[in-house]
Design a protein around this motif. Structure first.
Motif, PDB file in Angstrom:
ATOM      1  N   LEU A  63       0.808  -1.222   0.000  1.00 32.76           N
ATOM      2  CA  LEU A  63       0.000   0.000   0.000  1.00 32.76           C
ATOM      3  C   LEU A  63       0.842   1.273   0.000  1.00 32.76           C
ATOM      4  O   LEU A  63       0.305   2.373  -0.042  1.00 32.76           O
ATOM      5  CB  LEU A  63      -0.911   0.010   1.238  1.00 32.76           C
ATOM      6  CG  LEU A  63      -1.913  -1.129   1.334  1.00 32.76           C
ATOM      7  CD1 LEU A  63      -2.660  -1.064   2.653  1.00 32.76           C
ATOM      8  CD2 LEU A  63      -2.876  -1.096   0.168  1.00 32.76           C
ATOM      9  N   ASP A  65       2.814   3.075  -2.007  1.00 35.41           N
ATOM     10  CA  ASP A  65       2.663   4.135  -3.018  1.00 35.41           C
ATOM     11  C   ASP A  65       1.334   4.871  -2.876  1.00 35.41           C
ATOM     12  O   ASP A  65       1.284   6.106  -2.901  1.00 35.41           O
ATOM     13  CB  ASP A  65       2.797   3.566  -4.433  1.00 35.41           C
ATOM     14  CG  ASP A  65       4.207   3.078  -4.740  1.00 35.41           C
ATOM     15  OD1 ASP A  65       5.159   3.516  -4.044  1.00 35.41           O
ATOM     16  OD2 ASP A  65       4.362   2.257  -5.669  1.00 35.41           O
ATOM     17  N   ASP A  66       0.256   4.108  -2.729  1.00 29.80           N
ATOM     18  CA  ASP A  66      -1.070   4.729  -2.601  1.00 29.80           C
ATOM     19  C   ASP A  66      -1.166   5.571  -1.330  1.00 29.80           C
ATOM     20  O   ASP A  66      -1.750   6.657  -1.339  1.00 29.80           O
ATOM     21  CB  ASP A  66      -2.170   3.672  -2.610  1.00 29.80           C
ATOM     22  CG  ASP A  66      -2.332   3.006  -3.974  1.00 29.80           C
ATOM     23  OD1 ASP A  66      -1.952   3.626  -4.988  1.00 29.80           O
ATOM     24  OD2 ASP A  66      -2.838   1.878  -4.017  1.00 29.80           O
TER      25      ASP A  66
END
Length: 88
Positions: A63, A65-66
């Motif tokens: 998760l 990068d997001d």
């Protein structure tokens, strides 16, 4: 058909008076339409209930990068950096 209510009194032999004084847990009910999102006052309102969260490095990496995108879009660079330093 009742969709939102702090307390529902069913039948002709269940007046609100009964709930207020004898059979109900309390007299503090959500008013002014608050029953759409709130419940009557109860014991859980006086209990601290924390939430718990535990991720592994691999799970966070999925998760990463997001998370950084969301944090940066909100202008929370320290939040983004908290992820970045854990999953470079």
């Amino acid at each position: 058909m009742v969709q939102s209510a702090g307390s529902i009194f069913l039948g002709e032999y269940t007046p609100e008076t009964l709930g207020d004084y004898m059979a109900g847990p309390n007299h503090t009910l959500p008013t002014s339409g608050a029953a759409r999102y709130a419940s009557p006052l109860g014991v859980y309102d006086f209990i601290k209930r924390p939430s718990y969260l535990s991720f592994s490095k691999d799970a966070l990496s999925l998760l990463s990068d997001d998370l950084q995108v969301f944090a940066n879009l909100e202008g929370l660079s320290a939040h983004a950096n908290a992820v970045k330093v854990r999953c470079p």
